[in-house]
Write a protein that holds these residues in place. Structure first.
Motif, PDB file in Angstrom:
ATOM      1  N   ASN A   8       0.843  -1.196   0.000  1.00 51.19           N
ATOM      2  CA  ASN A   8       0.000   0.000   0.000  1.00 51.19           C
ATOM      3  C   ASN A   8       0.878   1.246   0.000  1.00 51.19           C
ATOM      4  O   ASN A   8       1.597   1.493   0.965  1.00 51.19           O
ATOM      5  CB  ASN A   8      -0.907   0.008   1.233  1.00 51.19           C
ATOM      6  N   THR A  68      -3.619   3.255   3.202  1.00 48.85           N
ATOM      7  CA  THR A  68      -3.155   2.262   4.185  1.00 48.85           C
ATOM      8  C   THR A  68      -4.331   1.649   4.940  1.00 48.85           C
ATOM      9  O   THR A  68      -4.319   0.453   5.251  1.00 48.85           O
ATOM     10  CB  THR A  68      -2.141   2.866   5.170  1.00 48.85           C
ATOM     11  N   GLY A 105      -6.259  -0.505   2.156  1.00 48.54           N
ATOM     12  CA  GLY A 105      -5.388  -1.586   1.698  1.00 48.54           C
ATOM     13  C   GLY A 105      -5.194  -2.657   2.754  1.00 48.54           C
ATOM     14  O   GLY A 105      -5.224  -3.862   2.461  1.00 48.54           O
ATOM     15  N   ASN A 147       2.948  -1.478   4.366  1.00 47.53           N
ATOM     16  CA  ASN A 147       2.558  -0.077   4.212  1.00 47.53           C
ATOM     17  C   ASN A 147       3.767   0.796   3.892  1.00 47.53           C
ATOM     18  O   ASN A 147       4.782   0.751   4.605  1.00 47.53           O
ATOM     19  CB  ASN A 147       1.892   0.443   5.487  1.00 47.53           C
TER      20      ASN A 147
END
Length: 355
Positions: free
Chosen positions: A96, A103, A106, A121
């Protein structure tokens, strides 16, 4: 900058840590990689990320539109369908790249697709770096109600590359600053003191301040990953702030607020409640109010805005047995959770905010 070890995953800092990412991908023998971006990060951030990515795996890019309005279950369905159509399986990795919307959504998509696939992330906004990408909260909004649907599930890693911040407009940087200020107010009075006069902040060493903010959030989350106790401290400013943000999001006559703008207003009002309940001194309250207003200005409320905002408070996730629960300051740098305030006091906090 030193890695922060969170519950089950590392938070890595700096350009050199792309090597750690590449090693991790190779070691775990993923079947393929999917990268989730929005229209902004696809244009401004993806090429930088890909220039560091070294893998022979198939890479697919999924782009969604930018903005809070995309953070809903319909967008999740679209992403789940794309993952399915392009052959994602249990050994797929989702990366992500973006701000808090990316974030959050995702992480939620990855946590629920085929009962869970790995995700990483790469936050590109200040807000995502110091808040949204840390702590394992993933989810979407339900209509205008913030973060009503979601799970707590941690990524395999978070990589903080502050070069992405150069792509942000000033108002987005200011939005992220609100969460950094909050971390000082609830946990570290000295950290708050570094920020309360922005003219004195050494932005040349801003990476160190970001690192400290993440460390504060991680220290709180590590004590209470599932938010049954002290993690509620992180909601300071959010009980009223989320209600304000939701109201402006659903009201076509209002300009949408950035998260940090709404939370800054919420922190002022909840500081007022803290003062009125004898938890915070008058001097401390007016210092907080003056500092936050000097950075974020004032949100323009009309008298008829107040009741609809109050009505939204009942949906706050901290509420128990139908009662509104606040995390209030117990002096600067300390917090008291599970605090109640009646409607009269909440109304006074709005009135005082405007004065």
């Amino acid at each position: 900058m030193q890695t922060i070890q969170a519950n089950g995953y590392p938070v890595l800092f700096g350009e050199k840590e792309y090597e750690t990412l590449n090693t991790f991908i190779k070691k775990n023998k993923y079947s393929n990689l999917f990268i989730l971006v929005d229209s902004h990060t696809n244009e401004l951030c993806l090429l930088r990320f890909l220039s560091f990515l070294a893998t022979d795996k198939t890479i697919e890019i999924i782009e969604i539109e930018s903005g809070e309005s995309e953070k809903n279950i319909s967008t999740c369905v679209e992403i789940w369908n794309i993952l399915t159509e392009l052959g994602a399986d249990r050994k797929t990795l989702l990366i992500n790249i973006g701000g808090g919307v990316i974030t959050d959504i995702g992480g939620f998509v990855a946590s629920t697709f085929k009962r869970g696939i790995d995700f990483i992330n790469i936050p590109t906004s200040l807000l995502a770096m110091v808040d949204a990408s840390i702590g394992g909260k993933n989810g979407v909004d339900l209509g205008n109600l913030k973060n009503q649907i979601g799970v707590i599930n941690v990524p395999k890693m978070v990589l903080i590359d502050t070069e992405y911040l150069s792509t942000l407009p000033q108002n987005q940087m200011r939005s992220g600053l609100a969460e950094m200020l909050k971390h000082g107010l609830i946990f570290d009075a000295a950290y708050w003191a570094e920020f309360k006069d922005l003219s004195q902040v050494d932005f040349a060493d801003f990476d160190t301040l970001i690192h400290r903010s993440i460390a504060i959030k991680n220290e709180i989350v590590s004590q209470d990953p599932t938010e049954n106790g002290i993690r509620k401290a992180l909601n300071f400013g959010h009980t009223l702030g989320h209600a304000i943000e939701s109201y402006f999001l659903e009201n076509e006559t209002k300009t949408d607020l950035l998260h940090g703008e709404a939370i800054a207003a919420g922190m002022i009002m909840e500081s007022y409640i803290s003062w009125q309940k004898g938890l915070l001194t008058e001097v401390a309250y007016f210092e907080i109010k003056q500092s936050l207003k000097s950075i974020f200005g004032i949100i323009d409320f009309e008298e008829n805005d107040l009741q609809p905002i109050m009505d939204l408070l009942i949906h706050d996730k901290k509420n128990e047995y139908g009662k509104i629960q606040f995390a209030l300051l117990d002096g600067v740098g300390k917090i008291k959770i599970n605090q109640e305030a009646d409607n009269e006091l909440i109304t006074k906090s709005f009135i005082d905010y405007k004065n």
